[in-house]
Enzyme design. Structure first.
Site, PDB file in Angstrom:
ATOM      1  N   ARG A 208       0.611  -1.139  -0.027  1.00 30.27           N
ATOM      2  CA  ARG A 208      -0.060   0.006   0.018  1.00 30.27           C
ATOM      3  C   ARG A 208       1.060   1.361  -0.120  1.00 30.27           C
ATOM      4  O   ARG A 208       2.044   1.282   0.541  1.00 30.27           O
ATOM      5  CB  ARG A 208      -0.900   0.037   1.341  1.00 30.27           C
ATOM      6  CG  ARG A 208      -1.694  -1.234   1.202  1.00 30.27           C
ATOM      7  CD  ARG A 208      -2.864  -1.046   2.528  1.00 30.27           C
ATOM      8  NE  ARG A 208      -3.862  -2.001   2.644  1.00 30.27           N
ATOM      9  CZ  ARG A 208      -3.653  -3.149   3.372  1.00 30.27           C
ATOM     10  NH1 ARG A 208      -2.575  -3.622   3.753  1.00 30.27           N
ATOM     11  NH2 ARG A 208      -4.565  -3.915   3.264  1.00 30.27           N
ATOM     12  N   LYS A 249      -3.255  -1.484   8.331  1.00 29.55           N
ATOM     13  CA  LYS A 249      -4.344  -1.501   8.307  1.00 29.55           C
ATOM     14  C   LYS A 249      -5.102  -2.561   8.945  1.00 29.55           C
ATOM     15  O   LYS A 249      -5.987  -2.304   9.731  1.00 29.55           O
ATOM     16  CB  LYS A 249      -4.747  -1.646   6.648  1.00 29.55           C
ATOM     17  CG  LYS A 249      -6.316  -1.217   6.539  1.00 29.55           C
ATOM     18  CD  LYS A 249      -6.667  -1.253   4.984  1.00 29.55           C
ATOM     19  CE  LYS A 249      -8.074  -0.646   4.690  1.00 29.55           C
ATOM     20  NZ  LYS A 249      -8.521  -0.680   3.482  1.00 29.55           N
ATOM     21  N   TYR A 363      -9.787  -5.688  -6.024  1.00 28.79           N
ATOM     22  CA  TYR A 363      -8.669  -5.283  -6.615  1.00 28.79           C
ATOM     23  C   TYR A 363      -8.322  -6.049  -7.693  1.00 28.79           C
ATOM     24  O   TYR A 363      -7.478  -5.575  -8.521  1.00 28.79           O
ATOM     25  CB  TYR A 363      -7.637  -5.765  -5.805  1.00 28.79           C
ATOM     26  CG  TYR A 363      -7.488  -4.803  -4.391  1.00 28.79           C
ATOM     27  CD1 TYR A 363      -6.484  -3.814  -4.650  1.00 28.79           C
ATOM     28  CD2 TYR A 363      -8.338  -4.664  -3.395  1.00 28.79           C
ATOM     29  CE1 TYR A 363      -6.231  -2.877  -3.581  1.00 28.79           C
ATOM     30  CE2 TYR A 363      -7.842  -3.680  -2.394  1.00 28.79           C
ATOM     31  CZ  TYR A 363      -7.064  -2.648  -2.688  1.00 28.79           C
ATOM     32  OH  TYR A 363      -7.004  -1.684  -1.611  1.00 28.79           O
TER      33      TYR A 363
END
Length: 388
Positions: A208, A249, A363
């Protein structure tokens, strides 16, 4: 004969300056010894008495009603100032922008106690014509939390925003993924730019952008650990992010990724280039140990990365740089692996998803147009007689 009112009952008088009747009631004294006086005003005696009754009823219900001029804007600004204490800087900035751009201009002038569910419904319906569903949910949340905080502080009797559902908004821009040919073109175009190493690592590892911005050199092992059993290849430890507290996350986002040879090569070069930047900056250099930083060592923020990324893509044929964002390198990583037949479960582990659902639905963009597994297996089971 008119009965004389008792001491402390208050009274009714004409206010020449305001040109209104004022009804008052004395309710004793507060802890500091100051007299508690409640007032109601109106153009007529009856209207003033009725307003005073309403104020007294609110007082009996335990509501220290806000001044009559307390507006939605006051409630929102109070929440932005005091209700977000301790929240992440990005969260505060996002809530401030949404409130100032969408909530306050439309509803700010409305007195909070006069705000109705119909007002909120109409506001959301109007916003639904131009905003995405996600943004509608966000602005509804800002208003809801503002009014909820005001209600907890006795500024209003109830929160009408909770009675309103969020309508369907406009479809947002779907994320995209680079094809293999486009990815090669992007890597070539990025060579020689300040974003070269960042783009290579992002595209070839799927990390990320918030993880790469927080990546430090002590979590990069370009030589691997050949003395361990078993030996470890070159890798990076994706254990931090720019989120509050530095956590990733999710729990599964904390992972260690082997580096492709191309990543190792560009990171060695990047390490050398950063050393020259440190010398050039001199006393201006701020040492944070970051792999990806500004020319003086400072952390990069999201706009920095997005701007430099689009600058690196400007010469790629067939791509409009303004339509791409750094996070779509991660989408491209997932799609390219999927296109090469890598199992979804393995891709999910690589990108740090808690399960395969997000990997599949969000994704993976570049799905093979023809799923061949069934046909290949069946050809092996039911072998065709070449004589037929």
């Amino acid at each position: 004969m008119t009965k004389r009112r008792s001491r402390g009952d208050g009274g009714l008088h004409w206010d020449e300056k305001r040109q209104r009747w004022i009804a008052t009631a004395n309710l004793g004294f507060d802890p500091s010894g100051k007299r508690i006086v409640k007032r109601g005003s109106g153009k007529t005696k009856t209207e003033a008495k009725n307003k005073l009754k309403e104020v007294l009823r609110d007082h009996e219900d335990g509501l220290a009603i806000a001044p009559t001029g307390y507006t939605v804007a006051d409630a929102v600004n109070d929440w932005l100032t005091y209700g977000l204490a301790g929240r992440d800087e990005g969260t505060v900035e996002n809530c401030t922008i949404l409130s100032q751009n969408h909530v306050i201009p439309a509803l700010g002038a409305r007195k909070l106690r006069d705000l109705s569910a119909e007002d909120v419904d109409r506001w959301l319906a109007t916003k639904a014509k131009t905003l995405s569903t996600r943004t509608l949910q966000s602005i509804h949340s800002c208003l809801n939390r503002s009014v909820k905080r005001a209600m907890a502080r006795d500024k209003v009797k109830r929160n009408v925003v909770e009675l309103c559902s969020v309508p369907q908004g406009q479809p947002g821009r779907p994320s995209k993924a680079l094809t293999f040919t486009q990815a090669e073109a992007v890597l070539r175009a990025a060579a020689g730019t300040s974003m070269h190493a960042y783009i290579v690592v992002a595209l070839l590892t799927g990390a990320r952008t918030e993880e790469l911005r927080a990546l430090t050199w002590d979590h990069v092992f370009l030589k691997g650990r050949p003395d361990t059993d078993p030996p470890q290849p070159p890798h990076i430890a994706v254990w931090r992010s720019v989120r509050r507290g530095g956590d990733t996350k999710t729990r599964k986002s904390r992972r260690t990724l082997a580096l492709p040879a191309r990543c190792v090569e560009v990171l060695w070069q990047h390490f050398e280039d950063q050393g020259w930047e440190r010398l050039a900056a001199g006393d201006k250099w701020e040492e944070h140990g970051l792999v990806f930083s500004s020319a003086v060592g400072k952390p990069l923020d999201a706009p920095n990365v997005r701007r430099a990324f689009r600058q690196a893509l400007k010469d790629v044929d067939g791509l409009n740089a303004d339509e791409w964002t750094p996070r779509e390198l991660r989408h491209s990583f997932v799609s390219l692996l999927s296109d090469r037949g890598v199992p979804l479960e393995e891709i999910s582990r690589l990108v740090g998803h808690s399960g395969t659902a997000v990997t599949e639905e969000v994704y993976r963009k570049q799905i093979r147009p023809v799923i061949q597994t069934g046909a290949v297996v069946m050809d092996g089971i039911f072998k065709r007689d070449p004589k037929r």
